[in-house]
Design an enzyme around this catalytic site. Sequence first.
Site, PDB file in Angstrom:
ATOM      1  N   CYS A 147      -1.010 -41.469 -24.393  1.00 48.98           N
ATOM      2  CA  CYS A 147      -2.304 -40.971 -24.870  1.00 48.98           C
ATOM      3  C   CYS A 147      -2.360 -40.833 -26.391  1.00 48.98           C
ATOM      4  O   CYS A 147      -3.439 -40.664 -26.956  1.00 48.98           O
ATOM      5  CB  CYS A 147      -2.619 -39.627 -24.225  1.00 48.98           C
ATOM      6  SG  CYS A 147      -2.514 -39.658 -22.424  1.00 48.98           S
TER       7      CYS A 147
ATOM      8  N   CYS B  93      -1.852 -34.508 -27.064  1.00 49.82           N
ATOM      9  CA  CYS B  93      -0.713 -34.516 -26.153  1.00 49.82           C
ATOM     10  C   CYS B  93      -0.649 -35.872 -25.473  1.00 49.82           C
ATOM     11  O   CYS B  93      -1.645 -36.589 -25.406  1.00 49.82           O
ATOM     12  CB  CYS B  93      -0.842 -33.401 -25.112  1.00 49.82           C
ATOM     13  SG  CYS B  93      -2.344 -33.532 -24.106  1.00 49.82           S
TER      14      CYS B  93
ATOM     15  N   HIS C   6     -11.604 -40.058 -21.320  1.00 47.47           N
ATOM     16  CA  HIS C   6     -10.327 -40.298 -22.009  1.00 47.47           C
ATOM     17  C   HIS C   6      -9.719 -41.650 -21.639  1.00 47.47           C
ATOM     18  O   HIS C   6      -8.846 -41.734 -20.795  1.00 47.47           O
ATOM     19  CB  HIS C   6      -9.359 -39.147 -21.659  1.00 47.47           C
ATOM     20  CG  HIS C   6      -7.965 -39.347 -22.131  1.00 47.47           C
ATOM     21  ND1 HIS C   6      -7.644 -39.885 -23.359  1.00 47.47           N
ATOM     22  CD2 HIS C   6      -6.765 -39.079 -21.518  1.00 47.47           C
ATOM     23  CE1 HIS C   6      -6.327 -39.923 -23.487  1.00 47.47           C
ATOM     24  NE2 HIS C   6      -5.777 -39.455 -22.378  1.00 47.47           N
TER      25      HIS C   6
END
Length: 428
Positions: free
Chosen positions: A97, A414, A383
Site C-alpha cells: 500500500c 501503513c 483504496h
Amino acid sequence: MSPLEPPRTRRVAVIGGTRIPFARSDGPYATASDQEMLTAALDGLVERYGLETPGAVGEFVAGAVLKHSRDFNLARETVLGSKLDARTPAYDIQQACGTGLQAVVAAANKIALGQTEAAIAGGADTASDAPLGVNDDLRRILLEARRAKSFAGRVRAFAKVRPGHLVPDIPRNAEPRTGLSMGEHAAVTARAWGITREAQDELAATSHQRLAAAYERGFFQDLVIPFRGLARDQNLRPGSTVEKLAALKPVFGTDAPGPTMTAGNSTPLTDGAALVLVASEEWAAERGLEPLAHLTVYETAAVDFVHGDVEGGADGLLMAPAHAVPRMLERAGLGLEDFDLVEIHEAFASQVLATLAAWEKRGLAPVDRARLNVAGSSLATGHPFAATGARIVATLAKLLAERDGPARGLISICAAGGQGVTAILERT
C-alpha cells in the site's frame, strides 16, 4: 584525478497530480487493466502540463500490487501507450500500500541529487482484474511435461493431472506468514488499543462528508479526470452518518467478544490510478509552473507482526507508521504540533485511531481532528493499493497551496507486510 565532490541536494517541488475516479471492484472498471487505468491518468497529466514534447520529464516511476505476468514492465509499457515521449525511461516499484508514495520518493531522490530534472510517479491497482494463478501442483506437472524428452514422457506427466489441479489460485487478502486478512489483523490491534465502534463510525462518516464537500467546492476539478463514465469516486456516500453506519454488522474480529469493524468503517476493494509530477525548482521556473509544495523529508519503518508485541498493539500489522513518524520528526526537529495538515491513509478507521493513540503514547502531541484528512481519505475515496500514495501527495500539496503563507503537512501510510511509508510536504 581529484575525487568527486559529494552531490549537493536540491529541493524537490510537487507540481501537481492527476488521477481517475476510484471505483469499487467489479464495477465500472471491471474490465480495465492496470495499464489502461495508469495510461489514462498519465495522459491526463501530460495534457494538463504540456508534457508531450520530447524529453519533457526524465523518468516515469510507477507500480501495482496485484500484477499479471504481462505487467512485468508495467511502467514502461504505460509510457509506450501514452502521450508521453516514448524515449522516457520507466521502471516499476512495489511496496504494497506504500507503493505510490515510495514511487514519489524514488523519483524525488534523483531530482534532489541532480540526476534528473523532473519525473512522474504513482501507481495503479485493480481488484477486479486480479491475476489468477495456475494451481501450483498443475504448474509442476506442466513443467515436468515440458522437460520430458519423449511423447511417452509427456503422457506420463499429464496422467498425473487430477480435477483438483484445475482450480486456479486466486489472490487472497491475507498475510502469508499468519494466514490472517488485513482486516483480522486490524481487529486485533483495535482490541489492543481499545478503539470503540462509535469512534470508528464517526471517523468514517467524517471522511465521506469531507470528501463530498471537497467535490462540491470544486477542489478536485484539476486533480480528477473522468474515466469510463465516472467523474467522482464511486465509493463516496455524501449522506453517510454515524447513525447509518451504526446499523451495519461487524465483519472483522467476529471471533472475539465485541467486534467493532464493519464494511462501513473499513476501506472497500477498489480500482484506480493516480500520478504526481515532481521536479526541480529550476525546471518548474523555466516552464512558468508554481510548485504547490516541496517534498522535504521521508521515512520508512517495519514491525515484526509475526513474533512481536501484536497483542499489546505496538507491532500490529498496520502500526509501522507509529514508529516511522516519531523517527522522522526527530530527524526533522519537528513535533506534530508543527503541522497544519495531517494525512493518514484510512486503511481502516480503527487503524487511524490506533496510530493516533500510539503517537501520543510515544510522547507526540495530539492531532487536532480539524487538521486530519480534511478533504476525506481512503474510507471515502477507496483504496487502489498502489495508487493511494500518489493520491494523498497530490491532494495534500494542493491543500497546502490553498493556505495563506507557509504551511506544513504530514503523510502517514501503513502497508501490508507490517510496513509504513511517511513523508513531509512543506509550502514556503
